[in-house]
Design an enzyme around this catalytic site. Sequence first.
Site, short mmCIF file in Angstrom:
data_model
loop_
_atom_site.label_atom_id
_atom_site.label_comp_id
_atom_site.label_asym_id
_atom_site.label_seq_id
_atom_site.Cartn_x
_atom_site.Cartn_y
_atom_site.Cartn_z
N ASP A 48 -6.83 52.99 27.64
CA ASP A 48 -7.58 52.36 28.73
C ASP A 48 -7.70 53.36 29.88
OD1 ASP A 48 -8.68 50.63 30.56
OD2 ASP A 48 -6.79 49.56 30.97
N ASP A 56 -11.12 52.13 26.21
CA ASP A 56 -12.55 52.41 26.45
C ASP A 56 -12.89 53.85 26.08
OD1 ASP A 56 -11.60 53.92 28.70
OD2 ASP A 56 -11.40 52.01 29.78
N ASP A 125 -19.62 52.59 13.89
CA ASP A 125 -19.49 51.48 12.95
C ASP A 125 -20.81 50.71 12.99
OD1 ASP A 125 -18.40 49.29 11.46
OD2 ASP A 125 -16.42 49.75 12.30
N ASP A 227 -20.25 48.30 7.87
CA ASP A 227 -19.46 47.08 7.74
C ASP A 227 -19.98 46.21 6.59
OD1 ASP A 227 -17.40 45.40 9.19
OD2 ASP A 227 -19.08 43.99 9.24
N GLU A 290 -18.13 50.07 3.66
CA GLU A 290 -17.01 49.15 3.45
C GLU A 290 -17.38 48.23 2.29
OE1 GLU A 290 -14.20 45.67 5.37
OE2 GLU A 290 -16.28 45.82 5.96
N HIS A 351 -7.66 48.35 10.70
CA HIS A 351 -7.54 47.27 11.68
C HIS A 351 -7.57 45.89 11.01
CE1 HIS A 351 -11.74 47.42 10.75
NE2 HIS A 351 -11.99 46.35 11.46
N ASP A 352 -7.86 45.86 9.71
CA ASP A 352 -7.91 44.57 9.00
C ASP A 352 -6.69 44.33 8.12
OD1 ASP A 352 -10.45 43.92 9.95
OD2 ASP A 352 -11.47 44.91 8.29
C1 NOJ Z 1 -15.09 43.88 8.35
C2 NOJ Z 1 -14.44 44.35 9.60
O1 NOJ Z 1 -13.62 45.43 9.32
C3 NOJ Z 1 -13.70 43.16 10.17
O2 NOJ Z 1 -12.84 43.53 11.23
C4 NOJ Z 1 -14.71 42.15 10.60
O3 NOJ Z 1 -14.06 40.97 11.05
C5 NOJ Z 1 -15.64 41.77 9.45
N1 NOJ Z 1 -16.09 42.90 8.70
C6 NOJ Z 1 -16.87 41.08 9.96
O4 NOJ Z 1 -17.70 42.00 10.59
#
Ligand code: NOJ
Length: 549
Positions: A48, A56, A125, A227, A290, A351-352
């Site tokens: 930040d 940011d 992204d 994505d 992805e 991050h997922d």
């Molecule tokens: C995949 C992304 O990595 C995830 O974080 C997101 O919630 C879903 N696609 C929807 O865009």
Amino acid sequence: LGGFRATPAPMKPCRVTRAMCDPPADPSRVPWWERGVIYQIYPRSFQDSDGNGVGDLNGIGRRLDYLVELGIDAIWLSPVFPSPMADFGYDVSDYIDIDPLFGSLDDFDRLLAAAHERGLKLMLDFVPNHSSDRHPWFIESRSSRDNPKRDWYIWRDPAPDGGPPNNWISDFGGSSWEWDEATGQFYLHAFLKEQPDLNWRNPEVRAAMMDVLRFWFDRGVDGFRIDVLWHCIKAEGLPDNPVNPDFRPEMGEKLRVLQTHSTHQPECQEMAADFRQLADNYGERLLVGEIVLPLDQLITYYGRERPGVHLPFNFQLVEAPWDAAILRQLIADYEATLPPGGWPNWVIASHDYPRIAAKLGEAQARVAAMLLLTLRGTPTLYQGDELGIGRVDIPPDRVRDPKELREPGIGLSRDPSRTPMAWDGSPHAGFSNADPWLPLHDDWRTRNVAAQEENSGSMLSLYRDLLRLRRSEPALSIGSFQLAGSADYVLAYERRYGESRILIALNLTGTERPISVPPGQLLLSTLGTAPPSGWLRPDEGVILRLGAR
Ligand code: NOJ
């Protein structure tokens, strides 16, 4: 050392044919993304700069030298576009601007230039499957049935019983259909209702989104992570999905049905090929798709008649059991299934998904780092894994992930992987002057960049050593690959380039294991010192030079 029965086995070549893993004849023609390492930044949680507790672009700019020192080649930024943040940026309300929370287009241009000055590539992204419901396109689309943009999204009449048009289930639980009272139809959303799916069968949508890619390529971005590429086109007629016979509630509601008709249509590969054609017009730009599909389907995104994305993200290590025999087979199958010219890639966290150290513990997270950075193919690292951030408990009142809020308590929360980077021992770990949007990991006072830089045995030092070695040894970045040995518990393989032969042996267990390797020079051990001859210590991975350079 008593107690084992595994006998050291002689080196044995893998069933992958040489042709599949031979290194390029002319290394100078290897594109940057084949040699390089990608580092994923989750911008809300990196640095930040304006004291609001959210990371940011200017904050990222301040930390570029850290990334150079770490030794990565390319940064992928999770979305930074204007967004109501229902899904933290994966709900885009303007594809060609920057959200004020993250800065401005000028800030972005400055960041891009600063990255390039340091020899770093910068990837964005791209979120093509859905926009935000606040995107002007959707606002128009929902304004009336005869609006020119009505068909930019997927609208349908109710089923005869008045319910949703089919049985599709959102990835975040609940029906994929949202009723729109004003116009008397449902619209489709594969994720939140705030993320309506665009209609990629409409040529105007395709043209508008290609313009988005051009906008950023013209500004100089080096590529995109795309994505949920496999979600973008749905089967004609939107038939019901088959019910999943193996469904159990703890899997999350989306798995109640199989996504046979809502994902992975042949036209998704057409889209990939169109994106690729555009990217290729700009020179060496990278597209990472992805795609979360079984191997035989995943590899179709490399392209069939026309080239598809350069790297269909390979998530197999994310879910694979941490077992040498299983990983050995998985790697062999992947190498053997890649199409000619298809370059491999590897991911262990994002991050997922859960953090590596949360899943494997710190000792094996070190072995995993060695695996990720020595397999053949482009690795993608996720911010914070280089510190070994492990399990984080998010107090109930601080849960932010919409997935967790919709299906609480079944272990799907992504918040623990999204907590802020810890830079030093100052308040808020040097991430921000304010309380961060998600809490820090508990041990941030000792597990932070400044503390780990001081310590040659830290996770950060290991990542730096691995990245340095990878950069200096073409065998590790672009060399051929061959599985070696066959002992249980130890995963071993050889990388070769020219005369150089490098052996990697990873003990995936917490017990000493025998190994049988030709004599070699130790280049790196996850434990810092040389192992006893013929053995790997508990949780040890080693890199050995076998041949002359
Ligand atoms: C995949 C992304 O990595 C995830 O974080 C997101 O919630 C879903 N696609 C929807 O865009």
